[in-house]
Design an enzyme around this catalytic site. Structure first.
Site, PDB file in Angstrom:
ATOM      1  N   GLU A  98       0.832  -1.200   0.000  1.00  0.00           N
ATOM      2  CA  GLU A  98       0.000   0.000   0.000  1.00  0.00           C
ATOM      3  C   GLU A  98       0.867   1.250   0.000  1.00  0.00           C
ATOM      4  OE1 GLU A  98      -4.006  -1.708   2.012  1.00  0.00           O
ATOM      5  OE2 GLU A  98      -2.539  -0.998   3.435  1.00  0.00           O
ATOM      6  N   CYS A 125       2.302  -2.775  15.324  1.00  0.00           N
ATOM      7  CA  CYS A 125       2.256  -2.384  13.915  1.00  0.00           C
ATOM      8  C   CYS A 125       1.568  -3.453  13.061  1.00  0.00           C
ATOM      9  CB  CYS A 125       3.691  -2.156  13.440  1.00  0.00           C
ATOM     10  SG  CYS A 125       3.843  -1.955  11.659  1.00  0.00           S
ATOM     11  N   GLU A 171      10.701  -2.343   6.429  1.00  0.00           N
ATOM     12  CA  GLU A 171      11.851  -1.675   7.051  1.00  0.00           C
ATOM     13  C   GLU A 171      12.822  -1.321   5.911  1.00  0.00           C
ATOM     14  OE1 GLU A 171      13.242  -0.353   9.927  1.00  0.00           O
ATOM     15  OE2 GLU A 171      14.828  -0.032   8.481  1.00  0.00           O
ATOM     16  N   SER A 202      12.733   6.155   7.066  1.00  0.00           N
ATOM     17  CA  SER A 202      12.399   5.916   8.472  1.00  0.00           C
ATOM     18  C   SER A 202      12.835   4.502   8.844  1.00  0.00           C
ATOM     19  CB  SER A 202      10.884   6.061   8.664  1.00  0.00           C
ATOM     20  OG  SER A 202      10.506   5.650   9.960  1.00  0.00           O
ATOM     21  N   LEU A 225      11.838   5.707  17.594  1.00  0.00           N
ATOM     22  CA  LEU A 225      12.455   5.528  18.918  1.00  0.00           C
ATOM     23  C   LEU A 225      11.479   4.856  19.898  1.00  0.00           C
ATOM     24  CD1 LEU A 225      15.096   6.055  20.431  1.00  0.00           C
ATOM     25  CD2 LEU A 225      14.203   8.294  21.091  1.00  0.00           C
ATOM     26  N   HIS A 226      10.372   5.507  20.156  1.00  0.00           N
ATOM     27  CA  HIS A 226       9.240   4.941  20.919  1.00  0.00           C
ATOM     28  C   HIS A 226       9.496   4.624  22.393  1.00  0.00           C
ATOM     29  CE1 HIS A 226       7.643   4.856  16.970  1.00  0.00           C
ATOM     30  NE2 HIS A 226       7.957   3.632  16.637  1.00  0.00           N
ATOM     31  N   ASN A 301      -2.329   4.548  16.192  1.00  0.00           N
ATOM     32  CA  ASN A 301      -3.476   4.212  15.358  1.00  0.00           C
ATOM     33  C   ASN A 301      -3.862   2.775  15.645  1.00  0.00           C
ATOM     34  OD1 ASN A 301      -3.596   6.718  13.885  1.00  0.00           O
ATOM     35  ND2 ASN A 301      -1.635   6.079  13.031  1.00  0.00           N
TER      36      ASN A 301
HETATM   37  N1  SAH Z   1       9.788   0.270   9.337  1.00  0.00           N
HETATM   38  C1  SAH Z   1      10.063   1.653   9.408  1.00  0.00           C
HETATM   39  C2  SAH Z   1       9.182   2.494   8.522  1.00  0.00           C
HETATM   40  C3  SAH Z   1       7.747   2.078   8.405  1.00  0.00           C
HETATM   41  S1  SAH Z   1       6.780   2.249   9.877  1.00  0.00           S
HETATM   42  C4  SAH Z   1      10.026   2.139  10.836  1.00  0.00           C
HETATM   43  O1  SAH Z   1       9.570   1.408  11.702  1.00  0.00           O
HETATM   44  O2  SAH Z   1      10.485   3.244  11.080  1.00  0.00           O
HETATM   45  C5  SAH Z   1       6.526   4.019   9.885  1.00  0.00           C
HETATM   46  C6  SAH Z   1       6.190   4.581  11.259  1.00  0.00           C
HETATM   47  O3  SAH Z   1       4.886   4.168  11.669  1.00  0.00           O
HETATM   48  C7  SAH Z   1       7.137   4.135  12.336  1.00  0.00           C
HETATM   49  O4  SAH Z   1       7.540   5.189  13.159  1.00  0.00           O
HETATM   50  C8  SAH Z   1       6.295   3.154  13.088  1.00  0.00           C
HETATM   51  O5  SAH Z   1       6.771   2.955  14.378  1.00  0.00           O
HETATM   52  C9  SAH Z   1       4.948   3.822  13.017  1.00  0.00           C
HETATM   53  N2  SAH Z   1       3.837   2.943  13.375  1.00  0.00           N
HETATM   54  C10 SAH Z   1       3.760   1.606  13.239  1.00  0.00           C
HETATM   55  N3  SAH Z   1       2.574   1.156  13.707  1.00  0.00           N
HETATM   56  C11 SAH Z   1       1.895   2.233  14.139  1.00  0.00           C
HETATM   57  C12 SAH Z   1       0.606   2.415  14.708  1.00  0.00           C
HETATM   58  N4  SAH Z   1      -0.217   1.412  14.899  1.00  0.00           N
HETATM   59  N5  SAH Z   1       0.224   3.667  15.030  1.00  0.00           N
HETATM   60  C13 SAH Z   1       1.038   4.715  14.808  1.00  0.00           C
HETATM   61  N6  SAH Z   1       2.262   4.614  14.257  1.00  0.00           N
HETATM   62  C14 SAH Z   1       2.689   3.379  13.935  1.00  0.00           C
HETATM   63 FE1  SF4 Z   2       6.199  -1.937  11.482  1.00  0.00          FE
HETATM   64 FE2  SF4 Z   2       8.364  -0.419  11.000  1.00  0.00          FE
HETATM   65 FE3  SF4 Z   2       8.355  -2.174  13.048  1.00  0.00          FE
HETATM   66 FE4  SF4 Z   2       8.406  -3.046  10.526  1.00  0.00          FE
HETATM   67  S1  SF4 Z   2       9.997  -1.871  11.581  1.00  0.00           S
HETATM   68  S2  SF4 Z   2       7.171  -3.863  12.182  1.00  0.00           S
HETATM   69  S3  SF4 Z   2       7.110  -1.537   9.493  1.00  0.00           S
HETATM   70  S4  SF4 Z   2       7.049  -0.349  12.806  1.00  0.00           S
END
Ligand code: SAH
Ligand code: SF4
Length: 370
Positions: A98, A125, A171, A202, A225-226, A301
């Protein structure tokens, strides 16, 4: 290169200019032919040889017989009430990825996918819950931008896409070669001509690849980072067990210095009662203060079946205030496209898992449209 059509031919989409010029040189053609072709592809979104009138008919016939111009196929489009658009793309063998376009005042951001699924396994995620199938090729990544450009049309003679972020499925740094080749085309004047600050990769924190990225590219970097402590980050972003926060941040500051970047963006999902306390904000301060860092607070989300909830707005504001008072630039991201499941972390096209995810988990993530 495999494509939606399954064609085994060399695909010229997504080839960096130097490689395309080398290909034309092999044919005995001048390098400017490569630039002409790139203009057709990326400025005009044209993938039909017949339309490329400034290339001779003989050359076009030769090319049409020898190479392909293959991009994914759109099989679904959804428009959100807030203007966000999400497309589902067929990348062959019944699999989908997507991409999402997010219009804002003065800019338009396209969020692209880099892999079919993701192996990083972050528990909040939707993509991570699906597991991983395969890397996308540069043609499939660049193809997303090309398709979206065509779909959205021009505004005042310009593409409506001003920024590209690798925040869709996957990723990106686990697909290093294809992602960096795609970035090359995105930032090439004869490609999409985006400035390097408008292309953001990212990552969940693949340290060796961050180091390597600095040697081949200088695009903007965002880090998921989270959490401010390793104990919590080990749980939320499992790659942290291999590359802990101190190692990750050291790589970030090196990247900023090596690429002369003004700032690295740190994404921080606000998970109710998990990482959103005042003490969490206070723990972030010494990590980021005085550094080329900006924080992006992301409202969670909802992803069905995960145990997480969205932090109330008042606590997000309090968290932001701690960081701002410490002099750390912090913005709260506005959720976009929730009504069509187009928000961050909600992307989940169809895929045939190669990496096992426990069945109980598999059943709960379903944007499957098969
Ligand atoms: N894999 C990469 C890029 C794709 S995810 C990464 O993790 O950075 C893009 C962003 O969406 C990341 O910051 C990820 O942590 C965030 N993300 C993943 N699931 C999410 C959710 N349910 N709600 C809000 N942000 C989310
Ligand atoms: Fe989701 Fe990014 Fe984590 Fe992969 S690295 S599982 S896309 S938040």
């Amino acid at each position: 290169m495999s494509t939606a059509s399954g064609s085994p031919q060399l695909n010229l989409i997504g080839l960096p200019r130097t490689e395309l010029e080398a290909y034309f040189a092999e044919l005995g053609e001048k390098p400017f032919r490569a630039r002409q072709l790139m203009r057709w592809l990326y400025e005009r979104g044209e993938v039909d040889w017949a339309a490329m009138s400034d290339l001779s008919l003989t050359l076009r016939e030769q090319l049409a017989g020898a190479v392909s111009l293959s991009i994914p196929v759109i099989d679904n489009r959804q428009d959100s009430v807030d203007g966000t658009v999400k497309w589902s793309l067929d990348v062959g063998k019944g699999q989908n990825v997507e991409m999402v376009f997010i219009p804002e005042d003065g800019r338009g951001t396209l969020c692209v996918s880099s892999q079919v699924g993701c192996a990083m396994d972050c528990p909040f995620c939707a993509t991570g819950r699906q597991g991983f199938n395969r890397n996308l090729g540069a043609a499939e990544i660049v193809g997303q931008v090309l398709l979206a450009t065509r779909e959205l049309g021009m505004a005042e003679g310009r593409s409506r896409i001003t920024n590209v972020v690798f925040m869709g499925m996957g990723e990106p740094l686990a697909n290093f070669r294809e992602v960096t080749r795609a970035c090359d085309v995105l930032t090439d004047d004869f490609g999409f001509g985006l400035s390097r600050r408008r292309v953001t990769v990212s990552t969940s924190g693949l340290v060796p690849q961050i180091d390597k990225l600095a040697t081949v590219s200088n695009v903007a970097l965002a880090i998921s980072l989270h959490a401010a402590h390793d104990e919590l980050r080990d749980e939320l972003v499992p790659i942290n067990r291999k590359h802990p926060i101190s190692e990750l941040l050291a790589a970030c500051w090196d990247y900023a210095a090596a690429t002369n970047s003004k700032q690295i963006t740190f994404e921080y999902i606000m998970l109710d009662g998990v990482n959103d306390a005042r003490t969490d904000a206070e723990a972030l301060v010494p990590l980021l203060r005085g550094r080329p860092a900006k924080v992006n607070l992301i409202p969670f989300n909802p992803v069905a079946g995960t145990p997480y909830g969205r932090t109330p707005r008042s606590r997000v504001d309090a968290f932001r205030k701690v960081l701002m008072d410490a002099g750390i630039l912090t913005v709260t991201r506005r959720p976009r496209g929730d009504d069509i499941d187009a928000a961050c972390g909600q992307l989940a096209g169809n895929l045939d898992n190669k990496v096992r995810v426990p069945l109980s988990e598999k059943t709960m993530h379903t944007v499957n449209r098969a």
